[in-house]
Write an enzyme that holds these catalytic residues in place. Sequence first.
Site, short mmCIF file in Angstrom:
data_model
loop_
_atom_site.label_atom_id
_atom_site.label_comp_id
_atom_site.label_asym_id
_atom_site.label_seq_id
_atom_site.Cartn_x
_atom_site.Cartn_y
_atom_site.Cartn_z
N GLU A 142 13.38 1.91 5.08
CA GLU A 142 13.68 1.80 3.64
C GLU A 142 15.13 2.13 3.32
OE1 GLU A 142 10.63 4.00 1.56
OE2 GLU A 142 9.20 2.37 1.80
N GLU A 300 4.18 -1.52 5.42
CA GLU A 300 3.37 -0.36 5.03
C GLU A 300 2.47 -0.82 3.89
OE1 GLU A 300 5.74 3.08 4.14
OE2 GLU A 300 7.02 2.76 5.88
C1 GLA Z 1 7.57 5.07 2.28
C2 GLA Z 1 8.08 5.39 3.67
C3 GLA Z 1 7.07 5.99 4.57
C4 GLA Z 1 6.27 7.02 3.83
C5 GLA Z 1 5.62 6.37 2.64
C6 GLA Z 1 4.72 7.31 1.88
O1 GLA Z 1 7.11 3.82 2.10
O2 GLA Z 1 8.64 4.28 4.30
O3 GLA Z 1 7.72 6.58 5.66
O4 GLA Z 1 7.09 8.06 3.46
O5 GLA Z 1 6.63 5.94 1.77
O6 GLA Z 1 5.40 8.29 1.21
#
Ligand code: GLA
Length: 646
Positions: A142, A300
């Site tokens: 991210e 995700e």
């Molecule tokens: C984001 C991050 C993950 C995790 C999720 C949930 O999407 O990429 O590593 O931290 O949030 O908090």
Amino acid sequence: MRIGVDYYPEHWDRTLWTADADLMRETGVKLVRLAEFAWCRLEPRDGAFDFAWLDEAVALFAARGIDVVLCTPTSCPPMWLYEKHPDIVHVEKDGTPTNLGIRSHRCVTNPTFLHYADRITIEMAKHYADNPAVVGWQIDNELEAYFCYCEHCIGKYRAWLQKKYGTVENLNRAWGNVVWSGEYSSWTQIRPPYGSLPHAWQNPAYMLDFYRFCSENVIDFSNRQAAQLRTHCPGRPVTTNVWFCEHMPDFYNQFAGLDFISYDNYPATRLPGDPESCYSHAFHLDMMRGVKRQPFWIMEQLSGGKGCWAPMEKPPLPGMIKGYALQAFAHGADTVVHFRWRTANIGAEMHWHGLIDHSNVPGRRFDEFADMCKTAAELEKLQGAEIKADVAILFSFDNEYAFKIQPQTDGYYYLEQLQRLHRAFAGLGLNVDIIGQHEKLDGFRIVCSPEMYVTDAGVAQRLHDFAAQGGTVILTTRSGVKDEHNNALMAQLPGTYRDMAGVHAVEYAPIGWEQVPVAFDDGTEVHAKQWCDILETDTAEVLARYNGDYFRGAPAITRNLYGSGRVYYIGTVGTQPLYDHITRMAVKEAELSCIPDLPPRVELVTRTAKGVTARFIFNNDDQPKSFMLDGQPITLAPFEMNVVMD
Ligand code: GLA
């Protein structure tokens, strides 16, 4: 649809690994994502690499036919690196270095950090180059276009400006620095926007370049990693996972250098009570597909109740785990990776729930996931099926940044009209592409270009041509306002779009949270909110007028015949019925076939593959739905996806 899970072997006792991998295989998991954030285990001491544990995990999955996506762990440098080089952290707005204890606090410009990031990335890439189980790479995690105030970022920003403007005089002119004696006489006087005052107090031209620079800066890092991975581990596609964060890099530029899009998809588990709310993640999914106009991945996917960054929320309601994964597939995600296999028992994220709870006893959510894996296998024949859209919505990062820099009025944000138009067209069962404003418009019948705020001459020309050649363009207020530097243009709005819209604003009223009734000619009454352009027509016809405030009777919405096409101009931000009304008119005029009577919160996407047309009909609601579709009765449980194939 290929199903995966995010798995962190380093968080679990080794005795669990085999049982986890076995259960994944039995359930139908085809892919795991590993090694994100694991730098301290991959390089426990400076220059001492340990891949043995990861090799073991990769082999365990490979033996069960489960592919692996590896991540570069650069989001979390190890403690020895911070101790040795405390300056690698990014620096806050007040000039202080970010404190340790959380992740992603390294500066991706810092040369020392880059030296170590390159080294771990290259070592990993070389180590796994010959391992066929590794099928792809995720860069970092991210990546946000952070504002960093360290000396390296400042130096790079000055160099970036120098390259762009050549001389300080050019830059002073472009930014209008004569205001408040802001003229520079040397590059070294340029600083990032320090201090506690809101960014809206800064010069908007200076701020827009700073946003653009921060975006390019993080893209430089991602391109650097991609080049290393491609050189040392050739033939594996490279991505990075993104989300709709506060400081989004320009996804179009970011993914130009990467092989595929991946997106982190966390739909809300509590449905909004307000029927006006645009809560469907279909918008985000269509936008992600549009970034490269290709199928994409969810890296995700929602698997349990969210928490940890905020108080805990309700878990996904029955149907959501399966329904939201299938919703992603319907909109073009050919791989969906669930975050995460099991909820962490340690660390800051222990309340962000995975498919399995802390107890390690699979429950309701896991059962639904297992059922979804079966359905995913049945949908194999639709992998890569085309999503052909007649309707496009244009997105621009310059506009997103410019609206953040200068909030227009209370409650007004850039995405709202894009989302409302998306909801209106999707509500008619139409596929919608959300694409970068620089894309070609060939093949579309209707192009929505809301809030073309920062003018780009090429884009404006393409919209003119599209309308002139018979297309329908839907323009909105706040178009043609700024030049490319974010300075206001000296023209009645919508400026460069005035001739095609056939209308101009004699004044505008930012009304914030107030509402003003708007009446269409056929008696339909909707509401204007946030913004009212007080319009006068040139060649356009009036479709709706304000029915209140000091501008009662003034045109609010118009339509102009332009060349062989039509241009709608929405001079306000409306409640949802305003967009529903206009889209129905536009669809009818463009003679697109649609489904005018879908129940609220039912979504329909059509995908076509060789000889097959599949309609994905999704009930994005916690209430069951029964309705007729083409003479056939359809019944959907809450969050159920029905795939009807011809
Ligand atoms: C984001 C991050 C993950 C995790 C999720 C949930 O999407 O990429 O590593 O931290 O949030 O908090």
